[in-house]
Design a protein around this motif. Structure first.
Motif, PDB file in Angstrom:
ATOM      1  N   PRO A  31       4.480   8.907   2.957  1.00  0.00           N
ATOM      2  CA  PRO A  31       5.239   9.926   2.764  1.00  0.00           C
ATOM      3  C   PRO A  31       6.037  10.766   4.712  1.00  0.00           C
ATOM      4  CG  PRO A  31       3.860  10.547   1.067  1.00  0.00           C
ATOM      5  CD  PRO A  31       3.258   9.400   1.994  1.00  0.00           C
ATOM      6  N   SER A  32       7.317  11.030   4.729  1.00  0.00           N
ATOM      7  CA  SER A  32       7.871  11.106   5.591  1.00  0.00           C
ATOM      8  C   SER A  32       7.637  12.944   6.066  1.00  0.00           C
ATOM      9  CB  SER A  32       9.173  11.242   5.979  1.00  0.00           C
ATOM     10  OG  SER A  32       9.741  10.035   7.258  1.00  0.00           O
ATOM     11  N   LEU A  73       0.974  -1.086  -0.078  1.00  0.00           N
ATOM     12  CA  LEU A  73       0.137  -0.273   0.185  1.00  0.00           C
ATOM     13  C   LEU A  73       1.128   1.134  -0.052  1.00  0.00           C
ATOM     14  CD1 LEU A  73      -3.096  -0.634   2.697  1.00  0.00           C
ATOM     15  CD2 LEU A  73      -2.680  -0.948   0.255  1.00  0.00           C
ATOM     16  N   VAL A  74       0.566   1.929  -0.898  1.00  0.00           N
ATOM     17  CA  VAL A  74       1.315   3.504  -1.155  1.00  0.00           C
ATOM     18  C   VAL A  74      -0.666   4.375  -0.940  1.00  0.00           C
ATOM     19  CG1 VAL A  74       2.471   5.808  -2.478  1.00  0.00           C
ATOM     20  CG2 VAL A  74       2.791   2.879  -2.782  1.00  0.00           C
ATOM     21  N   TYR A  75       0.042   5.518   0.318  1.00  0.00           N
ATOM     22  CA  TYR A  75      -0.226   6.443   0.780  1.00  0.00           C
ATOM     23  C   TYR A  75      -0.276   7.104   0.006  1.00  0.00           C
ATOM     24  CZ  TYR A  75      -3.157  10.222   2.544  1.00  0.00           C
ATOM     25  OH  TYR A  75      -3.387  11.777   2.958  1.00  0.00           O
ATOM     26  N   VAL A  76      -1.488   8.057  -0.879  1.00  0.00           N
ATOM     27  CA  VAL A  76      -1.490   9.093  -1.611  1.00  0.00           C
ATOM     28  C   VAL A  76      -1.591  10.692  -0.911  1.00  0.00           C
ATOM     29  CG1 VAL A  76      -1.394  10.219  -4.114  1.00  0.00           C
ATOM     30  CG2 VAL A  76      -1.904   7.788  -3.437  1.00  0.00           C
ATOM     31  N   ASP A  77      -0.171  11.420  -1.016  1.00  0.00           N
ATOM     32  CA  ASP A  77      -0.498  12.731  -0.820  1.00  0.00           C
ATOM     33  C   ASP A  77      -0.777  14.036  -2.104  1.00  0.00           C
ATOM     34  OD1 ASP A  77       0.712  15.093   0.174  1.00  0.00           O
ATOM     35  OD2 ASP A  77       1.989  15.343   0.615  1.00  0.00           O
ATOM     36  N   HIS A  78      -1.589  14.037  -2.227  1.00  0.00           N
ATOM     37  CA  HIS A  78      -1.633  14.991  -3.430  1.00  0.00           C
ATOM     38  C   HIS A  78      -2.819  16.152  -3.004  1.00  0.00           C
ATOM     39  CE1 HIS A  78      -6.837  14.015  -3.399  1.00  0.00           C
ATOM     40  NE2 HIS A  78      -6.113  12.754  -2.624  1.00  0.00           N
ATOM     41  N   VAL A  79      -3.238  17.345  -3.797  1.00  0.00           N
ATOM     42  CA  VAL A  79      -4.021  18.199  -4.106  1.00  0.00           C
ATOM     43  C   VAL A  79      -4.881  18.520  -5.292  1.00  0.00           C
ATOM     44  CG1 VAL A  79      -3.479  21.089  -3.689  1.00  0.00           C
ATOM     45  CG2 VAL A  79      -1.902  18.898  -2.319  1.00  0.00           C
ATOM     46  N   ASP A  80      -6.080  17.887  -4.170  1.00  0.00           N
ATOM     47  CA  ASP A  80      -7.709  18.244  -5.617  1.00  0.00           C
ATOM     48  C   ASP A  80      -6.555  17.168  -6.473  1.00  0.00           C
ATOM     49  OD1 ASP A  80      -8.792  19.507  -3.748  1.00  0.00           O
ATOM     50  OD2 ASP A  80      -7.815  21.279  -4.188  1.00  0.00           O
ATOM     51  N   GLY A  81      -5.940  16.167  -6.331  1.00  0.00           N
ATOM     52  CA  GLY A  81      -6.003  15.030  -7.754  1.00  0.00           C
ATOM     53  C   GLY A  81      -4.388  15.335  -8.326  1.00  0.00           C
ATOM     54  N   VAL A 128      -0.638  15.213  -8.364  1.00  0.00           N
ATOM     55  CA  VAL A 128      -0.090  14.292  -7.100  1.00  0.00           C
ATOM     56  C   VAL A 128       1.887  14.497  -6.364  1.00  0.00           C
ATOM     57  CG1 VAL A 128       1.501  11.850  -7.002  1.00  0.00           C
ATOM     58  CG2 VAL A 128      -0.985  11.650  -8.433  1.00  0.00           C
ATOM     59  N   ARG A 129       2.072  15.010  -5.653  1.00  0.00           N
ATOM     60  CA  ARG A 129       3.104  15.102  -5.324  1.00  0.00           C
ATOM     61  C   ARG A 129       4.060  14.739  -5.932  1.00  0.00           C
ATOM     62  NH1 ARG A 129       2.318  18.572   0.363  1.00  0.00           N
ATOM     63  NH2 ARG A 129       4.414  19.293  -0.390  1.00  0.00           N
ATOM     64  N   LYS A 130       5.591  14.693  -5.756  1.00  0.00           N
ATOM     65  CA  LYS A 130       6.662  13.934  -5.848  1.00  0.00           C
ATOM     66  C   LYS A 130       7.255  13.002  -4.665  1.00  0.00           C
ATOM     67  CE  LYS A 130      11.546  14.503  -6.976  1.00  0.00           C
ATOM     68  NZ  LYS A 130      12.189  15.015  -5.929  1.00  0.00           N
ATOM     69  N   PRO A 131       6.912  12.929  -4.031  1.00  0.00           N
ATOM     70  CA  PRO A 131       7.032  12.002  -2.974  1.00  0.00           C
ATOM     71  C   PRO A 131       6.858  10.560  -3.391  1.00  0.00           C
ATOM     72  CG  PRO A 131       7.021  14.254  -1.744  1.00  0.00           C
ATOM     73  CD  PRO A 131       6.315  14.410  -3.000  1.00  0.00           C
ATOM     74  N   THR A 132       4.915  10.653  -2.905  1.00  0.00           N
ATOM     75  CA  THR A 132       3.936   9.609  -3.696  1.00  0.00           C
ATOM     76  C   THR A 132       5.055   9.269  -4.442  1.00  0.00           C
ATOM     77  OG1 THR A 132       2.044  10.382  -2.650  1.00  0.00           O
ATOM     78  CG2 THR A 132       1.825   8.607  -4.024  1.00  0.00           C
ATOM     79  N   LEU A 133       5.287   9.453  -5.511  1.00  0.00           N
ATOM     80  CA  LEU A 133       5.618   8.442  -6.735  1.00  0.00           C
ATOM     81  C   LEU A 133       7.405   8.142  -6.493  1.00  0.00           C
ATOM     82  CD1 LEU A 133       5.145  11.308  -9.345  1.00  0.00           C
ATOM     83  CD2 LEU A 133       3.792  10.165  -9.374  1.00  0.00           C
TER      84      LEU A 133
END
Length: 320
Positions: free
Chosen positions: A91-92, A5-13, A15-20
């Motif tokens: 993400p940390s 599982l990967v928790y997705v850090d995003h802003v209104d869809g 995706v922020r770089k740490p998630t990738l």
């Protein structure tokens, strides 16, 4: 192959770089299954699939925006129960570490925070950490339950690896605690046009040697020529020369960019703890005995008021 599982850090869809970066690491130990929550969750699917997510679990609800982290913990717990993953990667960030800690407690598992690398092991994922102010490197694994691991930004390269990215709705039942702490107001952070400090590939920092708030303009000019974020030492922010939100160090933010340039920073252990894992470190200081020179890849002994503007001009010239 086991799912991760990967928790997705995003802003209104978006995706922020740490998630990738997490998707890159997840592929080393299993098949990435992304968990996207809140407004725009479904809009993340194309980007996540492009970077290796075989499946995207989504759930949109007002609770994710209206309340603090508990609704997200409820959702991740539901995802763990639905998938039975080999690990959960988060993400940390400050929020990410709180989510991870609460999740680990909920599911009775061990947790590893601030990992800088991840590899497959015979008994589960093995995480690399930089500890004791980056003086030592350790390898650890969780021995109980499903490993919950937070990973520092810039720990892995973002790699395209197209996958199915099948979107599935995640069934979530919010706990009574989910609405215990309500967000009453938000103030948008003023944009500088520069990258987020903890996520930036290049960071240019100034310290006591900058000798005044007005002189940070030359640090900003160098940063802008490189497309970098601006950092500051504790001495600089305590003096009121730069905002505390830009402090790099043990009591500030921890960064791990590809390139870190320290200007007028002596290299106290408090500052080193926040930047010592940077891939390449450059220091500019007129004191040849400054402790910062003990850990640099490249050092310039000279007055930053001469060196930094010259470096900025050279970069601009080479960029044409």
């Amino acid at each position: 192959m086991a799912e991760v599982l990967v928790y997705v850090d995003h802003v209104d869809g978006a995706v922020r770089k740490p998630t990738l970066e997490l998707l890159t690491l997840a592929r080393r130990v299993g098949e990435p299954v992304a968990v996207a929550l809140g407004n725009g969750a479904a809009d993340t699917a194309a980007t996540l699939a492009e970077h290796g997510a075989v499946k995207v679990l989504t759930h949109e609800a007002a609770e994710y925006a209206d309340y603090l982290v508990v609704p997200k913990v409820d959702a991740l717990q539901a995802a763990v129960e639905a998938v039975s993953p080999a690990a959960v990667l988060v993400p940390s960030s400050a929020e990410g570490k709180e989510i991870a800690a609460r999740l680990a407690l909920r599911i009775g598992s061990g947790i590893i925070t601030d990992a800088v690398d991840l590899e497959a092991g015979d008994e589960g994922p093995v995480a690399t950490q930089s500890v004791f102010a980056a003086s030592f490197t350790t390898k650890s694994r969780v021995s109980k339950g499903t490993p919950v691991i937070t990973v520092k930004p810039n720990s892995a390269a973002v790699e395209a690896a197209p996958a199915a990215g099948a979107v599935e709705a995640l069934a979530v039942t919010f706990s009574a605690a989910a609405t215990g702490t309500k967000v009453t107001a938000r103030t948008p952070r003023e944009s500088t046009g520069r990258p987020e400090l903890t996520e930036a590939a290049i960071v240019v920092s100034g310290g006591r040697g900058v000798n005044g708030a007005e002189n940070f303009a030359i640090i900003e000019a160098l940063a802008d020529s490189l497309g970098a974020a601006v950092g500051a030492s504790r001495a600089a922010v305590d003096a009121g020369w730069y905002p505390h939100t830009n402090q790099v160090g043990q009591t500030g933010k921890s960064v791990s960019p590809q390139l870190y340039i320290a200007s007028g920073i002596s290299g106290a252990i408090q500052h080193r703890a926040g930047m010592q894992t940077s891939k390449t470190i450059v220091a500019i200081n007129k004191d040849a005995e400054a402790p910062i020179f003990e850990l640099v890849d490249y050092g310039v002994v000279g007055d930053l008021f001469d060196v930094v503007p010259a470096l900025t001009e050279e970069i601009k010239t080479r960029k044409g």
